[in-house]
Design an enzyme around this catalytic site. Sequence first.
Site, mmCIF file in Angstrom:
data_model
loop_
_atom_site.group_PDB
_atom_site.id
_atom_site.type_symbol
_atom_site.label_atom_id
_atom_site.label_comp_id
_atom_site.label_asym_id
_atom_site.label_seq_id
_atom_site.Cartn_x
_atom_site.Cartn_y
_atom_site.Cartn_z
ATOM 1 N N LYS A 86 -9.794 1.842 -2.410
ATOM 2 C CA LYS A 86 -10.121 1.262 -1.107
ATOM 3 C C LYS A 86 -11.590 1.730 -0.561
ATOM 4 O O LYS A 86 -11.860 2.807 -0.438
ATOM 5 C CB LYS A 86 -8.770 1.799 -0.276
ATOM 6 N N GLU A 141 0.760 -1.342 -0.039
ATOM 7 C CA GLU A 141 -0.115 -0.019 -0.169
ATOM 8 C C GLU A 141 0.844 1.288 0.002
ATOM 9 O O GLU A 141 1.789 1.122 0.744
ATOM 10 C CB GLU A 141 -0.850 -0.006 1.232
ATOM 11 N N CYS A 165 -5.333 -3.142 2.891
ATOM 12 C CA CYS A 165 -5.265 -2.853 4.498
ATOM 13 C C CYS A 165 -6.184 -3.151 5.091
ATOM 14 O O CYS A 165 -6.625 -4.233 5.728
ATOM 15 C CB CYS A 165 -4.576 -1.383 4.422
#
Length: 268
Positions: A111, A40, A152
């Site tokens: 995301k 990331e 994440c």
Amino acid sequence: MKVAVVQMNTKSNKEENLQKAEGFIRQAADNGATLVSLPEYFNYMGEEAGKLANAEEIANGQTVELLSDLAKQNEIYIHAGSMIEKHSEQKSYNTSLVIAPNGKIIGKYHKIHLFDIAINGVSSYMESNSIEGGDSSEMVELPFGKAGMAICYDLRFPELFRKYALEGCNILFLPAAFTQYTGMLHWETLLRARAIENQCYVIAAGQIGSHLPGKVCYGNSMIIDPWGTVVARAPEKEGVIYAELEEERVKSARESIPCLTHRKPQYY
């Protein structure tokens, strides 16, 4: 399919970060990897104020042009963990890409679950102050099969990964910049759980070390098989780890415990 996972200590100098990523990608390709996964925010991790300045357009952007060239030169797939994509004058997207050996983007994911936390006495962070959340999942077709994309903090929301498994994925991508504190407590446990419950390989490229005051990442990048076995783990430094993805491992897990991905529960 031989996969390489890159662990980095990305900081605020984008040019240096890109040079470092390029070196790791070339190293992985030279070692026979056909898929390389980055962490990331691999091209920039700095102060919040610098995010907008370092955000890029996907089309014709510096980062994508570099990765596209590297994919073509080395005839590999590149999973660009995540980068900051331009969105508006106030916010950016945290965007993950998959680039094919012909240099074309075949997967793009924003995301969904942003890292907004407050741990008393330890840390607080509001990713949503500068990042706009996504609203849809994304899968890509690879030679090994379908791969589901996540980033994440998405790791803590198993519904996304269950959706990918039920739609036929064999791989789950989870690039991260997991904090040191929460990483020690939850990182490996959650990664292995996502692999076991969905009978998929989990490819988890992470950031490691200090990036700016108050931001230290856990590292421990991993490749985990569909049985939940950690088949490769990065040491406590930058570098590349490797593993062979084996169709037989996916098949054996699903045939031995045919209750997870073979049929859809009635309550879904």
